[in-house]
Scaffold this active site. Structure first.
Site, PDB file in Angstrom:
ATOM      1  N   TRP A 180       0.795  -1.222   0.000  1.00 24.66           N
ATOM      2  CA  TRP A 180       0.000   0.000   0.000  1.00 24.66           C
ATOM      3  C   TRP A 180       0.828   1.273   0.000  1.00 24.66           C
ATOM      4  O   TRP A 180       0.307   2.336  -0.320  1.00 24.66           O
ATOM      5  CB  TRP A 180      -0.938   0.029   1.210  1.00 24.66           C
ATOM      6  CG  TRP A 180      -0.262  -0.211   2.546  1.00 24.66           C
ATOM      7  CD1 TRP A 180      -0.237  -1.387   3.237  1.00 24.66           C
ATOM      8  CD2 TRP A 180       0.479   0.736   3.348  1.00 24.66           C
ATOM      9  NE1 TRP A 180       0.476  -1.236   4.416  1.00 24.66           N
ATOM     10  CE2 TRP A 180       0.927   0.057   4.500  1.00 24.66           C
ATOM     11  CE3 TRP A 180       0.812   2.087   3.193  1.00 24.66           C
ATOM     12  CZ2 TRP A 180       1.687   0.678   5.491  1.00 24.66           C
ATOM     13  CZ3 TRP A 180       1.566   2.708   4.175  1.00 24.66           C
ATOM     14  CH2 TRP A 180       1.997   2.012   5.312  1.00 24.66           C
ATOM     15  N   ASN A 181       2.103   1.204   0.368  1.00 26.72           N
ATOM     16  CA  ASN A 181       2.822   2.459   0.598  1.00 26.72           C
ATOM     17  C   ASN A 181       3.227   3.163  -0.697  1.00 26.72           C
ATOM     18  O   ASN A 181       3.336   4.390  -0.733  1.00 26.72           O
ATOM     19  CB  ASN A 181       4.043   2.238   1.506  1.00 26.72           C
ATOM     20  CG  ASN A 181       5.055   1.294   0.914  1.00 26.72           C
ATOM     21  OD1 ASN A 181       4.718   0.340   0.209  1.00 26.72           O
ATOM     22  ND2 ASN A 181       6.327   1.534   1.202  1.00 26.72           N
ATOM     23  N   LYS A 204      -2.121  -9.115  -7.069  1.00 22.77           N
ATOM     24  CA  LYS A 204      -3.020  -8.830  -5.942  1.00 22.77           C
ATOM     25  C   LYS A 204      -2.480  -7.607  -5.213  1.00 22.77           C
ATOM     26  O   LYS A 204      -1.563  -7.706  -4.410  1.00 22.77           O
ATOM     27  CB  LYS A 204      -3.107 -10.006  -4.966  1.00 22.77           C
ATOM     28  CG  LYS A 204      -4.216  -9.807  -3.917  1.00 22.77           C
ATOM     29  CD  LYS A 204      -4.018 -10.650  -2.679  1.00 22.77           C
ATOM     30  CE  LYS A 204      -3.124  -9.960  -1.677  1.00 22.77           C
ATOM     31  NZ  LYS A 204      -3.700  -8.698  -1.121  1.00 22.77           N
ATOM     32  N   PRO A 205      -3.007  -6.421  -5.494  1.00 19.43           N
ATOM     33  CA  PRO A 205      -2.582  -5.232  -4.756  1.00 19.43           C
ATOM     34  C   PRO A 205      -3.127  -5.260  -3.330  1.00 19.43           C
ATOM     35  O   PRO A 205      -4.051  -5.995  -3.006  1.00 19.43           O
ATOM     36  CB  PRO A 205      -3.195  -4.070  -5.552  1.00 19.43           C
ATOM     37  CG  PRO A 205      -3.626  -4.679  -6.865  1.00 19.43           C
ATOM     38  CD  PRO A 205      -3.956  -6.102  -6.550  1.00 19.43           C
ATOM     39  N   ASP A 206      -2.571  -4.417  -2.473  1.00 24.55           N
ATOM     40  CA  ASP A 206      -3.082  -4.299  -1.111  1.00 24.55           C
ATOM     41  C   ASP A 206      -4.508  -3.763  -1.132  1.00 24.55           C
ATOM     42  O   ASP A 206      -4.875  -2.914  -1.959  1.00 24.55           O
ATOM     43  CB  ASP A 206      -2.186  -3.367  -0.303  1.00 24.55           C
ATOM     44  CG  ASP A 206      -2.563  -3.351   1.169  1.00 24.55           C
ATOM     45  OD1 ASP A 206      -2.058  -4.212   1.908  1.00 24.55           O
ATOM     46  OD2 ASP A 206      -3.385  -2.498   1.564  1.00 24.55           O
ATOM     47  N   SER A 256       6.208  -7.149   4.531  1.00 24.96           N
ATOM     48  CA  SER A 256       6.911  -7.371   5.787  1.00 24.96           C
ATOM     49  C   SER A 256       7.818  -8.592   5.700  1.00 24.96           C
ATOM     50  O   SER A 256       7.596  -9.517   4.905  1.00 24.96           O
ATOM     51  CB  SER A 256       5.913  -7.564   6.929  1.00 24.96           C
ATOM     52  OG  SER A 256       5.259  -8.820   6.808  1.00 24.96           O
ATOM     53  N   GLU A 277      11.122  -7.946  -1.466  1.00 20.03           N
ATOM     54  CA  GLU A 277      11.636  -6.738  -0.817  1.00 20.03           C
ATOM     55  C   GLU A 277      10.887  -6.601   0.496  1.00 20.03           C
ATOM     56  O   GLU A 277       9.668  -6.414   0.519  1.00 20.03           O
ATOM     57  CB  GLU A 277      11.460  -5.479  -1.653  1.00 20.03           C
ATOM     58  CG  GLU A 277      12.176  -4.298  -0.990  1.00 20.03           C
ATOM     59  CD  GLU A 277      11.846  -2.951  -1.589  1.00 20.03           C
ATOM     60  OE1 GLU A 277      11.167  -2.162  -0.896  1.00 20.03           O
ATOM     61  OE2 GLU A 277      12.249  -2.699  -2.736  1.00 20.03           O
ATOM     62  N   CYS A 311      10.054   1.875   2.460  1.00 22.51           N
ATOM     63  CA  CYS A 311      10.966   0.781   2.817  1.00 22.51           C
ATOM     64  C   CYS A 311      12.404   1.252   2.963  1.00 22.51           C
ATOM     65  O   CYS A 311      13.153   0.732   3.790  1.00 22.51           O
ATOM     66  CB  CYS A 311      10.890  -0.310   1.755  1.00 22.51           C
ATOM     67  SG  CYS A 311       9.282  -1.113   1.647  1.00 22.51           S
ATOM     68  N   GLU A 409      11.535  -2.269  13.081  1.00 22.67           N
ATOM     69  CA  GLU A 409      11.111  -1.258  12.122  1.00 22.67           C
ATOM     70  C   GLU A 409       9.850  -0.554  12.610  1.00 22.67           C
ATOM     71  O   GLU A 409       8.858  -1.197  12.977  1.00 22.67           O
ATOM     72  CB  GLU A 409      10.848  -1.922  10.767  1.00 22.67           C
ATOM     73  CG  GLU A 409      10.480  -0.946   9.667  1.00 22.67           C
ATOM     74  CD  GLU A 409      10.250  -1.647   8.327  1.00 22.67           C
ATOM     75  OE1 GLU A 409      10.550  -1.046   7.293  1.00 22.67           O
ATOM     76  OE2 GLU A 409       9.756  -2.803   8.349  1.00 22.67           O
TER      77      GLU A 409
END
Length: 540
Positions: A180-181, A204-206, A256, A277, A311, A409
């Site tokens: 989503w970011n 599949k996007p957030d 994550s 990533e 990130c 994080e």
């Protein structure tokens, strides 16, 4: 929560510019026909929808149709049929499609940026980074496609008589799970490289940012991508993520570290590749010869771009004794000058966090640090007066290993600052922990900084820049070491990960075995003599 040192008046207490056409206290709900136009590209037959609310005001933004595992299977079936013809399409035609996409993204960037802001809440200048990076990536791969994917000639075992070629064969159908970011950027840049390599994509996007990804699918349609090559599904990862991995020939995941481990295990069970990533606790080093003003400006961007929900953003800053006090003074002053706002216009430096969950996580990190003795140099407070999920840009001093934010994080606008005495100590502390995504070094001695960069265990290192130098240099690979991931996006590695290497050798005149009446023993002697001759001639 009340910070130990409340932010002075004139700092981020002031709301940023307000666009009269976009009152931040009004609902940002999209028109139903606009949502319908975008969601028609979803394969979703469950009959249910999920509500998306804007972080700008927590008002309903859209209702997104949801997919089932059967929809995922159907998406892969359609994509697999379409991929057969696409793999035979000349590389030059695939590249031309990306160059058309470059122009269309720039033409429609205002609409794209609006949608990104509505779904993610980020400031407009940070939303602008997304179409910019997509255009850069499309142009790069459009111009370098043949170099990366064309058939290569290799040395044959017998000079002149053995012709060896290496082909890059597409994997098939790539499954992409995007975050989503950076919802527009990370939905497209990984998928574009997969398409260029001759693959189809199921993405599949957030759930929070489906529309930003779907406008990318719309743009691909408009530049002439053949039907069914790009399939989009919607739903929680726990319900349909596994179905994607079960059907994919390769998986690209951004998210994550905990989820990345699960993805890697599932891919390993199927003996398919993946690129991941994942998280980071990125360090920034300010050496004794750094330009303090330049370092302070870079540190603000490094720490607070997209409200720290990046990130590659910095969460740990290590500063040499010789410049520590001056740097802290300038860094705090620049941070306090930032403007926060929930508007779609230009002028804000920072928007809200993505959700209540993220706000609670950031607040908990700061409260824990303060309770255990950390000092708040500026910020430290949630700002519900500006919007539901605002948190002030926060600088902490005196953070110790017993505090949650020391090694975990935060993924928010919180950074810890530390003093160091020598560079070896700084490098060791920068390498502490399990992550290794991005780092930054500020020094007027570029050669010295580049030498030190080789000892930093991060996939990217920026010299005298926060993160944009590596992030925007598409010819250079980007990714993490250790628990920050595996594989790389961008550069040659970013497209070759989606291919299988196929070696084809054509033999002329002689065979690899006794001939002309030779015995096995004589053949062995001849081969040995040839090996010695090739070495003398300098042959590889």
């Amino acid at each position: 929560m009340s910070a130990q040192n409340p932010t002075p008046a004139g700092g981020p207490l002031t709301e940023g510019p307000r666009d009269p056409e976009h009152d931040p206290r009004a609902s940002y709900a999209l028109e139903p026909d606009e949502v319908a136009r975008l969601t028609r590209r979803l394969l979703a037959t469950s009959g249910t929808t999920a509500e998306v609310r804007s972080p700008l005001d927590d008002a309903p933004l859209a209702h997104i149709p949801q997919s089932t595992p059967a929809d995922v299977a159907e998406a892969f079936s359609r994509a697999r049929r379409a991929q057969v013809a696409w793999a035979r399409t000349p590389i030059s035609e695939r590249a031309a499609l990306l160059l058309r996409l470059h122009d269309l993204v720039l033409d429609r960037q205002d609409e794209i940026i609006d949608l990104i802001q509505l779904e993610s809440g980020k400031a407009r200048k940070h939303a602008f980074d997304e179409p910019l990076h997509v255009a850069l990536t499309a142009r790069y791969y459009g111009r370098t496609a043949e170099k990366h994917l064309g058939t290569e000639r290799k040395l044959g075992v017998v000079p002149g008589l053995t012709r060896v070629e290496v082909n890059r064969v597409p994997k098939g159908v790539v499954g992409i799970i995007s975050p989503w970011n950076y919802p527009f950027n990370l939905a497209l840049i990984d998928g574009m490289a997969a398409l260029l390599a001759g693959n189809a994509v199921v993405i599949k996007p957030d759930a929070q940012t489906m529309l930003s990804a779907l406008i990318g699918a719309e743009l691909l349609d408009q530049v002439g991508l053949p039907a069914d090559l790009w399939q989009t599904v919607a739903g929680p990862g726990a319900e349909i993520g596994g179905a994607i991995i079960e059907s994919a020939d390769y998986v690209c995941f951004t998210g994550s570290t905990a989820t990345g481990r699960s993805v890697a295990k599932a891919c390993a069970d199927r003996l398919i590749g993946c690129s991941l990533e994942l998280g980071g606790k990125n360090p920034l080093l300010v050496l004794r010869d750094a330009d303090v003003e330049k370092a302070a400006e870079g540190a603000v961007r490094a720490s607070f771009s997209n409200s720290g929900q990046l990130c590659v953003s910095m969460e740990r800053i290590f500063v040499a004794d010789q410049v520590y006090d001056r740097f802290v003074e300038r860094f705090v002053a620049r941070t306090q000058a930032l403007t926060l706002g929930a508007t779609l216009d230009w002028g804000n430096d920072m928007g809200p966090l993505i959700s209540q969950r993220q706000l609670e996580a950031v607040t908990a990190h700061v409260e824990d640090a303060v309770a255990k003795g950390a000092r708040v140099l500026t910020g430290g407070n949630a700002r519900p007066d500006l919007g539901p999920y605002f948190f002030e840009p926060t600088i902490l001093e005196g953070v110790s290993p017993d505090m949650t934010c020391f090694g975990k994080e935060t993924f928010g606008p919180v950074v810890s600052i530390y003093r160091f005495h020598d560079e070896a100590d700084a490098i060791a502390r920068a390498n502490d922990g399990q992550y290794g995504l991005n780092a930054s070094i500020y020094s007027e001695d570029g050669a010295r900084a580049r030498f030190l960069a080789r000892h930093v265990k991060c996939g990217t290192v920026n010299i005298n820049e926060a993160f944009a130098a590596t992030f925007a240099s598409i010819d250079a690979p980007m990714g993490g070491m250790r628990e920050s991931g595996m594989g790389r996006r961008q550069g040659a590695e970013g497209v070759l990960r989606y291919t299988e290497t196929q070696s084809v050798a054509t033999q002329r005149l002689i065979r690899f075995g006794p001939q002309f009446g030779m015995s096995d023993e004589m053949y062995a002697k001849v081969m040995n003599a040839n090996l010695r001759l090739m070495k003398k001639l300098g042959r590889a």
